[in-house]
Design an enzyme around this catalytic site. Structure first.
Site, PDB file in Angstrom:
ATOM      1  N   LYS A  21       0.834  -1.199   0.000  1.00  0.00           N
ATOM      2  CA  LYS A  21       0.000   0.000   0.000  1.00  0.00           C
ATOM      3  C   LYS A  21       0.881   1.266   0.000  1.00  0.00           C
ATOM      4  O   LYS A  21       2.098   1.176   0.250  1.00  0.00           O
ATOM      5  CB  LYS A  21      -0.915  -0.029   1.230  1.00  0.00           C
ATOM      6  CG  LYS A  21      -1.894  -1.218   1.246  1.00  0.00           C
ATOM      7  CD  LYS A  21      -2.757  -1.174   2.508  1.00  0.00           C
ATOM      8  CE  LYS A  21      -3.609  -2.404   2.674  1.00  0.00           C
ATOM      9  NZ  LYS A  21      -4.409  -2.375   3.922  1.00  0.00           N
ATOM     10  N   TYR A  79     -12.036  -2.671  -2.582  1.00  0.00           N
ATOM     11  CA  TYR A  79     -12.536  -2.873  -1.209  1.00  0.00           C
ATOM     12  C   TYR A  79     -14.069  -2.928  -1.151  1.00  0.00           C
ATOM     13  O   TYR A  79     -14.648  -2.671  -0.091  1.00  0.00           O
ATOM     14  CB  TYR A  79     -12.002  -1.766  -0.293  1.00  0.00           C
ATOM     15  CG  TYR A  79     -10.588  -2.013   0.179  1.00  0.00           C
ATOM     16  CD1 TYR A  79     -10.220  -3.217   0.774  1.00  0.00           C
ATOM     17  CD2 TYR A  79      -9.608  -1.028   0.061  1.00  0.00           C
ATOM     18  CE1 TYR A  79      -8.919  -3.445   1.222  1.00  0.00           C
ATOM     19  CE2 TYR A  79      -8.305  -1.246   0.512  1.00  0.00           C
ATOM     20  CZ  TYR A  79      -7.981  -2.460   1.092  1.00  0.00           C
ATOM     21  OH  TYR A  79      -6.691  -2.687   1.549  1.00  0.00           O
ATOM     22  N   PHE A  99     -15.037   2.936   8.057  1.00  0.00           N
ATOM     23  CA  PHE A  99     -13.710   3.389   7.619  1.00  0.00           C
ATOM     24  C   PHE A  99     -13.533   3.297   6.110  1.00  0.00           C
ATOM     25  O   PHE A  99     -12.456   3.593   5.584  1.00  0.00           O
ATOM     26  CB  PHE A  99     -12.606   2.595   8.335  1.00  0.00           C
ATOM     27  CG  PHE A  99     -12.721   1.101   8.171  1.00  0.00           C
ATOM     28  CD1 PHE A  99     -12.233   0.464   7.036  1.00  0.00           C
ATOM     29  CD2 PHE A  99     -13.310   0.326   9.162  1.00  0.00           C
ATOM     30  CE1 PHE A  99     -12.332  -0.905   6.876  1.00  0.00           C
ATOM     31  CE2 PHE A  99     -13.415  -1.053   9.015  1.00  0.00           C
ATOM     32  CZ  PHE A  99     -12.934  -1.669   7.866  1.00  0.00           C
ATOM     33  N   ARG A 119      -0.974 -14.896   3.814  1.00  0.00           N
ATOM     34  CA  ARG A 119      -1.666 -14.204   4.908  1.00  0.00           C
ATOM     35  C   ARG A 119      -0.906 -14.369   6.221  1.00  0.00           C
ATOM     36  O   ARG A 119      -0.897 -13.482   7.064  1.00  0.00           O
ATOM     37  CB  ARG A 119      -3.090 -14.743   5.057  1.00  0.00           C
ATOM     38  CG  ARG A 119      -3.995 -14.499   3.863  1.00  0.00           C
ATOM     39  CD  ARG A 119      -4.594 -13.120   3.845  1.00  0.00           C
ATOM     40  NE  ARG A 119      -5.476 -12.874   4.977  1.00  0.00           N
ATOM     41  CZ  ARG A 119      -6.233 -11.796   5.103  1.00  0.00           C
ATOM     42  NH1 ARG A 119      -6.217 -10.849   4.162  1.00  0.00           N
ATOM     43  NH2 ARG A 119      -7.003 -11.632   6.140  1.00  0.00           N
ATOM     44  N   THR A 165      -4.740  -8.358  10.655  1.00  0.00           N
ATOM     45  CA  THR A 165      -5.127  -7.049  10.081  1.00  0.00           C
ATOM     46  C   THR A 165      -4.654  -5.882  10.947  1.00  0.00           C
ATOM     47  O   THR A 165      -4.114  -4.900  10.443  1.00  0.00           O
ATOM     48  CB  THR A 165      -6.667  -6.998   9.926  1.00  0.00           C
ATOM     49  OG1 THR A 165      -7.069  -8.100   9.106  1.00  0.00           O
ATOM     50  CG2 THR A 165      -7.111  -5.691   9.311  1.00  0.00           C
ATOM     51  N   ARG A 215       3.321  -7.220   9.139  1.00  0.00           N
ATOM     52  CA  ARG A 215       2.654  -6.155   9.897  1.00  0.00           C
ATOM     53  C   ARG A 215       3.144  -6.098  11.337  1.00  0.00           C
ATOM     54  O   ARG A 215       3.263  -5.012  11.926  1.00  0.00           O
ATOM     55  CB  ARG A 215       1.134  -6.358   9.853  1.00  0.00           C
ATOM     56  CG  ARG A 215       0.515  -6.019   8.500  1.00  0.00           C
ATOM     57  CD  ARG A 215      -0.915  -6.496   8.427  1.00  0.00           C
ATOM     58  NE  ARG A 215      -1.609  -6.086   7.204  1.00  0.00           N
ATOM     59  CZ  ARG A 215      -2.748  -6.639   6.797  1.00  0.00           C
ATOM     60  NH1 ARG A 215      -3.321  -7.611   7.497  1.00  0.00           N
ATOM     61  NH2 ARG A 215      -3.319  -6.219   5.687  1.00  0.00           N
ATOM     62  N   ASN A 217      -1.434  -0.338   7.590  1.00  0.00           N
ATOM     63  CA  ASN A 217      -0.829  -1.670   7.818  1.00  0.00           C
ATOM     64  C   ASN A 217      -0.047  -2.193   6.620  1.00  0.00           C
ATOM     65  O   ASN A 217       0.206  -3.388   6.505  1.00  0.00           O
ATOM     66  CB  ASN A 217      -1.885  -2.661   8.323  1.00  0.00           C
ATOM     67  CG  ASN A 217      -3.007  -2.883   7.331  1.00  0.00           C
ATOM     68  OD1 ASN A 217      -2.971  -2.354   6.216  1.00  0.00           O
ATOM     69  ND2 ASN A 217      -4.000  -3.674   7.718  1.00  0.00           N
ATOM     70  N   HIS A 229      -1.497  -5.544   1.503  1.00  0.00           N
ATOM     71  CA  HIS A 229      -2.749  -6.276   1.282  1.00  0.00           C
ATOM     72  C   HIS A 229      -2.432  -7.667   0.751  1.00  0.00           C
ATOM     73  O   HIS A 229      -1.505  -7.835  -0.029  1.00  0.00           O
ATOM     74  CB  HIS A 229      -3.618  -5.547   0.247  1.00  0.00           C
ATOM     75  CG  HIS A 229      -4.749  -6.400  -0.247  1.00  0.00           C
ATOM     76  ND1 HIS A 229      -5.935  -6.508   0.436  1.00  0.00           N
ATOM     77  CD2 HIS A 229      -4.845  -7.247  -1.315  1.00  0.00           C
ATOM     78  CE1 HIS A 229      -6.724  -7.364  -0.197  1.00  0.00           C
ATOM     79  NE2 HIS A 229      -6.090  -7.825  -1.269  1.00  0.00           N
ATOM     80  N   GLU A 239      -9.099 -10.421  -7.531  1.00  0.00           N
ATOM     81  CA  GLU A 239      -8.160  -9.312  -7.356  1.00  0.00           C
ATOM     82  C   GLU A 239      -7.069  -9.322  -8.432  1.00  0.00           C
ATOM     83  O   GLU A 239      -6.670  -8.259  -8.928  1.00  0.00           O
ATOM     84  CB  GLU A 239      -7.555  -9.349  -5.956  1.00  0.00           C
ATOM     85  CG  GLU A 239      -8.607  -8.989  -4.899  1.00  0.00           C
ATOM     86  CD  GLU A 239      -8.176  -9.230  -3.457  1.00  0.00           C
ATOM     87  OE1 GLU A 239      -8.977  -8.916  -2.563  1.00  0.00           O
ATOM     88  OE2 GLU A 239      -7.057  -9.727  -3.218  1.00  0.00           O
TER      89      GLU A 239
HETATM   90  P1  IDP Z   1      -7.035  -7.503   5.663  1.00  0.00           P
HETATM   91  O1  IDP Z   1      -6.290  -6.400   4.932  1.00  0.00           O
HETATM   92  O2  IDP Z   1      -6.197  -8.102   6.749  1.00  0.00           O
HETATM   93  O3  IDP Z   1      -7.604  -8.529   4.715  1.00  0.00           O
HETATM   94  P2  IDP Z   1      -9.752  -6.481   5.934  1.00  0.00           P
HETATM   95  O4  IDP Z   1     -10.673  -6.781   7.054  1.00  0.00           O
HETATM   96  O5  IDP Z   1     -10.030  -7.068   4.594  1.00  0.00           O
HETATM   97  O6  IDP Z   1      -8.262  -6.828   6.435  1.00  0.00           O
HETATM   98  O7  IDP Z   1      -9.704  -4.887   5.814  1.00  0.00           O
HETATM   99  C1  IDP Z   1      -9.084  -4.284   4.715  1.00  0.00           C
HETATM  100  C2  IDP Z   1      -8.269  -3.115   5.176  1.00  0.00           C
HETATM  101  O8  IDP Z   1      -9.145  -2.158   5.768  1.00  0.00           O
HETATM  102  C3  IDP Z   1      -7.256  -3.438   6.269  1.00  0.00           C
HETATM  103  O9  IDP Z   1      -6.050  -3.968   5.783  1.00  0.00           O
HETATM  104  C4  IDP Z   1      -7.058  -2.066   6.892  1.00  0.00           C
HETATM  105  O10 IDP Z   1      -6.176  -1.291   6.100  1.00  0.00           O
HETATM  106  C5  IDP Z   1      -8.443  -1.465   6.796  1.00  0.00           C
HETATM  107  N1  IDP Z   1      -9.178  -1.645   8.052  1.00  0.00           N
HETATM  108  C6  IDP Z   1      -9.732  -2.780   8.530  1.00  0.00           C
HETATM  109  N2  IDP Z   1     -10.309  -2.580   9.717  1.00  0.00           N
HETATM  110  C7  IDP Z   1     -10.139  -1.264   9.981  1.00  0.00           C
HETATM  111  C8  IDP Z   1     -10.522  -0.426  11.075  1.00  0.00           C
HETATM  112  O11 IDP Z   1     -11.142  -0.857  12.044  1.00  0.00           O
HETATM  113  N3  IDP Z   1     -10.148   0.886  10.980  1.00  0.00           N
HETATM  114  C9  IDP Z   1      -9.466   1.392   9.942  1.00  0.00           C
HETATM  115  N4  IDP Z   1      -9.080   0.636   8.897  1.00  0.00           N
HETATM  116  C10 IDP Z   1      -9.414  -0.671   8.915  1.00  0.00           C
HETATM  117 MG    MG Z   2      -9.125  -8.384   3.315  1.00  0.00          MG
END
Ligand code: IDP
Ligand code: MG
Length: 162
Positions: free
Chosen positions: A20, A60, A68, A96, A102, A113, A123, A126, A137
């Protein structure tokens, strides 16, 4: 021998991984690539792109109801990201694991991470979360002609097949 190679090829998976904009700005491209590469996974596509806001919303889409979502899409489209496809046995699930949870506060040390990020909104990386999302994707981010397919000499040492 050929059969063994064919069976191995059939087990190969591909996953979509993106560094990212925060990972790019922090100079972590090489560090992240190196973790996948040293593991034994194979890089079959890579490019650097600035995703548009609309593109980020597509990527997304599943999170569109989350509070968010807008900030996340603004962030993903705020600068260059590195889009990659990695190939290998079990690469979707293990990718993963290499990435970590996450929320970096909950990611184990030793994960990308866990070692390199602090908050969930930044973070740095992706990774596809399953075979279907991996396919979607890869199709969203890359054109078919941007994907390569090749064998390398290390494979027989990584997989133990001659
Ligand atoms: P992942 O990236 O580990 O698959 P997902 O739940 O798919 O996690 O969420 C996608 C992205 O959304 C996360 O990597 C993070 O950047 C962002 N995200 C997820 N939860 C939150 C939150 O509670 N606050 C702000 N950003 C979030
Ligand atoms: Mg995800």
């Amino acid at each position: 021998m050929l059969q063994e190679q064919e069976a191995r090829a059939a087990e190969m998976e591909r996953t979509f991984i993106a560094i990212k904009p925060d990972g790019v700005q922090r100079g972590l491209i090489a560090e992240i690539i190196s973790r996948f590469e040293r593991k034994g996974f194979k890089l079959v596509a890579i490019k650097i792109v600035v995703p548009s806001k609309g593109f980020a919303q597509k990527h997304y889409y599943d999170l569109k109801e989350r509070p968010f979502f807008n900030g996340l899409c603004n962030f993903l489209s705020s600068g260059p990201a590195v889009a990659m496809v990695w190939e290998g046995e079990g690469v979707i699930k293990y990718g993963r694991k290499l990435i970590g949870a996450t929320d970096p506060q909950k990611s184990e040390p030793g994960t990308i991470r866990g070692d390199l990020a602090v908050v969930v909104g930044r973070n740095i990386i992706h990774g596809s979360d399953g075979p279907e999302t991996a396919k979607d994707e890869i199709n969203l981010w890359l054109k078919p002609e941007e994907l390569t397919s090749y064998s390398n000499n290390a494979e027989k040492w990584i997989y133990g097949v001659n």
